[in-house]
Design a protein around this motif. Structure first.
Motif, PDB file in Angstrom:
ATOM      1  N   HIS A  18      16.906  32.855  42.581  1.00  0.00           N
ATOM      2  CA  HIS A  18      18.247  33.314  42.227  1.00  0.00           C
ATOM      3  C   HIS A  18      18.941  32.245  41.390  1.00  0.00           C
ATOM      4  O   HIS A  18      18.797  31.044  41.657  1.00  0.00           O
ATOM      5  CB  HIS A  18      19.092  33.551  43.488  1.00  0.00           C
TER       6      HIS A  18
ATOM      7  N   LEU B 208      24.177  34.126  43.619  1.00  0.00           N
ATOM      8  CA  LEU B 208      23.732  34.418  44.986  1.00  0.00           C
ATOM      9  C   LEU B 208      24.882  35.009  45.791  1.00  0.00           C
ATOM     10  O   LEU B 208      26.018  34.551  45.709  1.00  0.00           O
ATOM     11  CB  LEU B 208      23.238  33.132  45.650  1.00  0.00           C
TER      12      LEU B 208
ATOM     13  N   SER C 247      20.928  38.832  44.722  1.00  0.00           N
ATOM     14  CA  SER C 247      21.712  38.316  43.611  1.00  0.00           C
ATOM     15  C   SER C 247      22.728  39.353  43.169  1.00  0.00           C
ATOM     16  O   SER C 247      22.495  40.565  43.301  1.00  0.00           O
ATOM     17  CB  SER C 247      20.811  37.983  42.411  1.00  0.00           C
TER      18      SER C 247
ATOM     19  N   PRO D 167      17.835  39.330  40.780  1.00  0.00           N
ATOM     20  CA  PRO D 167      17.366  37.943  40.859  1.00  0.00           C
ATOM     21  C   PRO D 167      16.732  37.534  39.544  1.00  0.00           C
ATOM     22  O   PRO D 167      16.357  38.387  38.725  1.00  0.00           O
ATOM     23  CB  PRO D 167      16.341  37.990  42.002  1.00  0.00           C
TER      24      PRO D 167
END
Length: 352
Positions: free
Chosen positions: A161, A166, A178, A182
């Motif tokens: 991430h 995050l 995320s 991600p």
């Protein structure tokens, strides 16, 4: 002779630095020895670790002053002397610390990786060693500058991430996600990126723009965050004669909030009754597009819309914005530090 990788390991406590005694989970300074001992036993990679411990707490007890302690710890080292940095941290407030590092440190030329754990080292199903080992391999093999979090979810996939994107872990499986997608997954093949127009390209990540960030001497507790829900009574929140300079309103998914409520439930009235405070509104995707009537009323009343940024990154950013002296707070908030804003770009999302 091949150079032995050198990693600065910053220990701050959290579950990854905890032990279980009589059913109670708490930080234990001996866990750092266990973390390194198990890693060295399981790994065939020789690594030199330099260990520092700015504090040792469960991360639910973290405050902005702890962000500053980590930042000052890193600033006290010549980071160019290391291949990377690993910050072992608790999972509860991990997204906030990850965002704080990007706002508080000049653009790094090495990977700065945050890791956490779902259970203490040695407990069944703990991902502590998997996350730590992945962070070491990521630093050594990828050499990707910037701020990242590596974490193994309950599907046993280790996700990479961007630290500024995050979001808090879910309550059921302790999985992290995320804001957006991600950056990718990390396994024996290396980093396998998720093609997304909202993710920066690897070319961008490998070629960071030198960036100096404003200095923070201390954090004053002058930022308040509120999440919208039906029936929230704003009348119980008295901002007059209180040291609050900014409020972050996390609204419903389309950027809307209550503008007609009675008995204290109108956000519109709350903003109008507190003009001495800057009111920021998040969950907007495109303020230039079509907006609900309630959105337009909130903005017309003085609400400042922020587009495409997570709650965690936004509230952390406000804490920095209102405690630095170099920029007007709004200008600071609108400045991008490490991809905290999701933006579509033609060159984004491509893998090298």
């Amino acid at each position: 002779m091949e150079k032995i990788p050198r990693i600065l390991l910053v220990l701050t406590g959290g579950t990854i630095g905890s032990a279980v005694n009589d059913g109670c989970i708490d930080v234990d300074s001996r866990r750092s020895d266990d973390l390194l001992a198990i890693y060295n036993e399981q790994s065939n990679c020789q690594v030199e670790f330099e260990v520092v411990r700015p504090f040792n707490i469960l991360s639910e007890n973290a405050e902005p002053k702890h962000w500053l302690q980590i930042i000052e710890t890193l600033q006290s080292h010549r980071l160019c002397d290391y291949d990377g940095v690993i910050i072992a941290h608790g999972s509860d407030t991990l997204p906030y610390t990850g965002a704080a590092l990007s706002y508080g440190l000049d653009s790094p030329l090495i990977p700065i990786v945050l890791v956490a754990a779902n259970y203490a080292i040695g407990q069944p199903n703990s991902n502590a060693i998997a996350n730590f080992s992945a962070a070491v391999a990521f630093i050594i093999n990828m050499k990707l500058p910037g701020f990242y979090t590596l974490y193994e979810n309950s599907d046993h996939i280790i996700y990479v991430h961007l630290a500024t994107r995050l979001q808090e872990a879910d309550w059921l499986r302790d999985d992290f996600t995320s804001f957006g997608d991600p950056l990718g997954v990390f396994d024996h093949r290396g980093l396998c990126c998720v093609p997304s127009p909202k993710n920066p390209s690897m070319l961008k990540l490998y070629n960071p723009t030198p960036d100096c960030v404003p200095t923070i001497a201390e954090f004053r507790n002058e930022v308040l965050a509120l999440r919208a829900y039906p029936g929230l009574n704003y009348e119980v929140i008295n901002l007059h004669n209180r040291p609050i300079r900014a409020v972050l309103h996390s609204l419903y998914h389309c950027g809307s909030g209550n503008v007609t409520g009675e008995n204290g439930t109108s956000l519109l009235s709350f903003i109008k009754n507190n003009p001495q405070v800057d009111h920021y509104l998040i969950s907007y995707k495109n303020i230039q597009g079509d907006l609900y009537a309630s959105c337009r009323e909130l903005i017309a009343a003085g609400g400042i819309p922020l587009e495409n940024i997570s709650f965690e990154a936004a509230v952390t950013k406000l804490n920095f914005a209102y405690n630095q002296q170099e920029y007007a707070p709004l200008n600071y908030v609108k400045r991008e530090f490490f991809y905290e804003f999701l933006r579509d770009a033609k060159e984004n999302g491509y893998v090298i």
